[in-house]
Design a protein around this motif. Structure first.
Motif, mmCIF file in Angstrom:
data_model
loop_
_atom_site.group_PDB
_atom_site.id
_atom_site.type_symbol
_atom_site.label_atom_id
_atom_site.label_comp_id
_atom_site.label_asym_id
_atom_site.label_seq_id
_atom_site.Cartn_x
_atom_site.Cartn_y
_atom_site.Cartn_z
ATOM 1 N N LYS A 59 0.814 -1.218 0.000
ATOM 2 C CA LYS A 59 0.000 0.000 0.000
ATOM 3 C C LYS A 59 0.849 1.271 0.000
ATOM 4 C CE LYS A 59 -4.057 -2.012 2.021
ATOM 5 N NZ LYS A 59 -4.208 -3.013 2.999
ATOM 6 N N VAL A 60 2.089 1.170 0.418
ATOM 7 C CA VAL A 60 2.998 2.323 0.398
ATOM 8 C C VAL A 60 4.396 1.804 0.085
ATOM 9 C CG1 VAL A 60 3.333 2.284 2.904
ATOM 10 C CG2 VAL A 60 3.890 4.329 1.646
ATOM 11 N N ASP A 61 4.971 2.317 -0.995
ATOM 12 C CA ASP A 61 6.294 1.836 -1.384
ATOM 13 C C ASP A 61 7.211 2.969 -1.837
ATOM 14 O OD1 ASP A 61 5.152 2.497 -3.785
ATOM 15 O OD2 ASP A 61 5.652 0.632 -4.792
ATOM 16 N N SER A 62 6.859 4.196 -1.476
ATOM 17 C CA SER A 62 7.692 5.288 -1.975
ATOM 18 C C SER A 62 8.253 6.202 -0.895
ATOM 19 C CB SER A 62 6.938 6.110 -3.022
ATOM 20 O OG SER A 62 5.725 6.571 -2.498
ATOM 21 N N ILE A 63 7.561 6.453 0.203
ATOM 22 C CA ILE A 63 8.135 7.283 1.265
ATOM 23 C C ILE A 63 7.450 6.979 2.594
ATOM 24 C CG2 ILE A 63 6.638 9.277 0.911
ATOM 25 C CD1 ILE A 63 9.067 11.044 1.634
ATOM 26 N N ILE A 64 8.303 6.827 3.590
ATOM 27 C CA ILE A 64 7.851 6.607 4.960
ATOM 28 C C ILE A 64 8.756 7.459 5.842
ATOM 29 C CG2 ILE A 64 7.571 4.926 6.832
ATOM 30 C CD1 ILE A 64 7.438 2.751 4.543
ATOM 31 N N LEU A 65 8.161 8.218 6.746
ATOM 32 C CA LEU A 65 8.930 9.005 7.706
ATOM 33 C C LEU A 65 8.719 8.393 9.079
ATOM 34 C CD1 LEU A 65 10.627 11.493 8.562
ATOM 35 C CD2 LEU A 65 8.451 12.709 8.848
ATOM 36 N N LEU A 74 3.078 8.247 6.522
ATOM 37 C CA LEU A 74 3.100 7.674 5.191
ATOM 38 C C LEU A 74 2.647 8.696 4.154
ATOM 39 C CD1 LEU A 74 1.234 4.342 6.086
ATOM 40 C CD2 LEU A 74 3.705 4.724 6.034
ATOM 41 N N LYS A 75 3.104 8.500 2.948
ATOM 42 C CA LYS A 75 2.640 9.225 1.763
ATOM 43 C C LYS A 75 2.635 10.746 1.951
ATOM 44 C CE LYS A 75 -0.143 5.317 0.190
ATOM 45 N NZ LYS A 75 -1.411 4.925 -0.410
ATOM 46 N N SER A 76 1.491 11.396 1.677
ATOM 47 C CA SER A 76 1.428 12.863 1.705
ATOM 48 C C SER A 76 1.685 13.418 3.102
ATOM 49 C CB SER A 76 0.072 13.358 1.192
ATOM 50 O OG SER A 76 -0.982 12.960 2.051
ATOM 51 N N THR A 77 1.279 12.691 4.127
ATOM 52 C CA THR A 77 1.511 13.166 5.496
ATOM 53 C C THR A 77 3.007 13.144 5.801
ATOM 54 O OG1 THR A 77 -0.672 12.362 6.149
ATOM 55 C CG2 THR A 77 0.891 12.833 7.928
ATOM 56 N N ALA A 78 3.716 12.129 5.324
ATOM 57 C CA ALA A 78 5.167 12.080 5.497
ATOM 58 C C ALA A 78 5.823 13.273 4.805
ATOM 59 C CB ALA A 78 5.726 10.770 4.935
ATOM 60 N N ALA A 79 5.394 13.561 3.581
ATOM 61 C CA ALA A 79 5.963 14.695 2.840
ATOM 62 C C ALA A 79 5.727 16.006 3.584
ATOM 63 C CB ALA A 79 5.373 14.751 1.436
ATOM 64 N N LEU A 80 4.531 16.204 4.089
ATOM 65 C CA LEU A 80 4.240 17.439 4.836
ATOM 66 C C LEU A 80 5.046 17.522 6.125
ATOM 67 C CD1 LEU A 80 0.376 17.726 4.333
ATOM 68 C CD2 LEU A 80 2.139 19.247 3.398
ATOM 69 N N GLU A 81 5.204 16.413 6.804
ATOM 70 C CA GLU A 81 6.009 16.401 8.033
ATOM 71 C C GLU A 81 7.467 16.753 7.730
ATOM 72 O OE1 GLU A 81 5.355 15.912 11.409
ATOM 73 O OE2 GLU A 81 3.281 16.171 10.797
ATOM 74 N N ILE A 82 7.984 16.251 6.630
ATOM 75 C CA ILE A 82 9.375 16.540 6.249
ATOM 76 C C ILE A 82 9.552 18.027 5.975
ATOM 77 C CG2 ILE A 82 11.109 16.169 4.440
ATOM 78 C CD1 ILE A 82 9.937 13.228 4.281
ATOM 79 N N LEU A 110 -1.177 8.968 -7.347
ATOM 80 C CA LEU A 110 -1.093 9.164 -8.800
ATOM 81 C C LEU A 110 0.362 9.374 -9.219
ATOM 82 C CD1 LEU A 110 -2.449 9.632 -11.586
ATOM 83 C CD2 LEU A 110 -2.535 12.054 -10.974
ATOM 84 N N VAL A 111 1.059 10.238 -8.493
ATOM 85 C CA VAL A 111 2.471 10.486 -8.800
ATOM 86 C C VAL A 111 3.292 9.228 -8.518
ATOM 87 C CG1 VAL A 111 4.502 11.868 -8.218
ATOM 88 C CG2 VAL A 111 2.266 12.968 -8.396
ATOM 89 N N ALA A 112 3.062 8.590 -7.365
ATOM 90 C CA ALA A 112 3.829 7.394 -6.999
ATOM 91 C C ALA A 112 3.644 6.273 -8.029
ATOM 92 C CB ALA A 112 3.423 6.921 -5.605
ATOM 93 N N LYS A 113 2.433 6.100 -8.493
ATOM 94 C CA LYS A 113 2.134 5.043 -9.468
ATOM 95 C C LYS A 113 2.871 5.268 -10.792
ATOM 96 C CE LYS A 113 -1.728 3.123 -12.067
ATOM 97 N NZ LYS A 113 -3.123 3.321 -12.415
ATOM 98 N N ASN A 114 3.066 6.526 -11.149
ATOM 99 C CA ASN A 114 3.679 6.867 -12.442
ATOM 100 C C ASN A 114 5.131 7.326 -12.333
ATOM 101 O OD1 ASN A 114 1.407 6.607 -14.450
ATOM 102 N ND2 ASN A 114 0.445 7.851 -12.853
#
Length: 138
Positions: A59-65, A74-82, A110-114
């Motif tokens: 379910k998540v394979d691109s970013i984990i904080l 995970l995902k967008s929440t990880a990006a915002l936390e970073i 969508l971005v992660a899939k592509n």
């Protein structure tokens, strides 16, 4: 490469993804407080950290904080936390927090899939330079 520092947040990323590697480089340049350490999801330490938290990588394979001893994101929440660790205009990114996580993650997915199609893929994980190796776990 060093071991986990308890005060450091850990960013797990897709080590063969060009977009992810670019993001890691971008974060390292802006990590003035030395807040982050990094590991590829595909690495032994990445797999260990994922297993310890029972994260489903289907379910998540691109970013984990991981904020050791506190939480993981995970995902967008990880990006915002970073982005909270950056200066300049980056705190403005928190405006995206007003959107429900499910909506933010639709865009993220969508971005992660592509990501390989749009940004390319490497044959193997990034190898950090000697100057940066202390930032990577392993």
């Amino acid at each position: 490469m060093e071991t986990v520092q308890s005060e450091s947040k850990i960013i797990l990323f897709d080590g063969v993804c060009n977009l992810c590697n670019g993001a890691v480089t971008y974060i390292i340049k802006r990590d003035k407080q030395n807040s982050f350490q990094f590991a590829a999801i595909q690495s032994d330490i990445g797999q260990k950290l994922i297993a310890e938290r029972n994260i489903d990588t289907s379910k998540v394979d691109s970013i984990i904080l991981i904020d050791p001893g506190k939480a993981y994101y995970l995902k967008s929440t990880a990006a915002l936390e970073i982005t909270k660790a950056f200066g300049g205009a980056w705190p403005l990114a928190q405006v995206f927090s007003i959107f429900p996580e499910s909506f933010r993650d639709l865009v993220y997915d969508l971005v992660a899939k592509n990501r390989y199609k749009w940004f390319g893929k490497q044959d193997s994980c990034m190898i950090p330079t000697p100057e940066l190796s202390a930032k990577f776990l392993g």
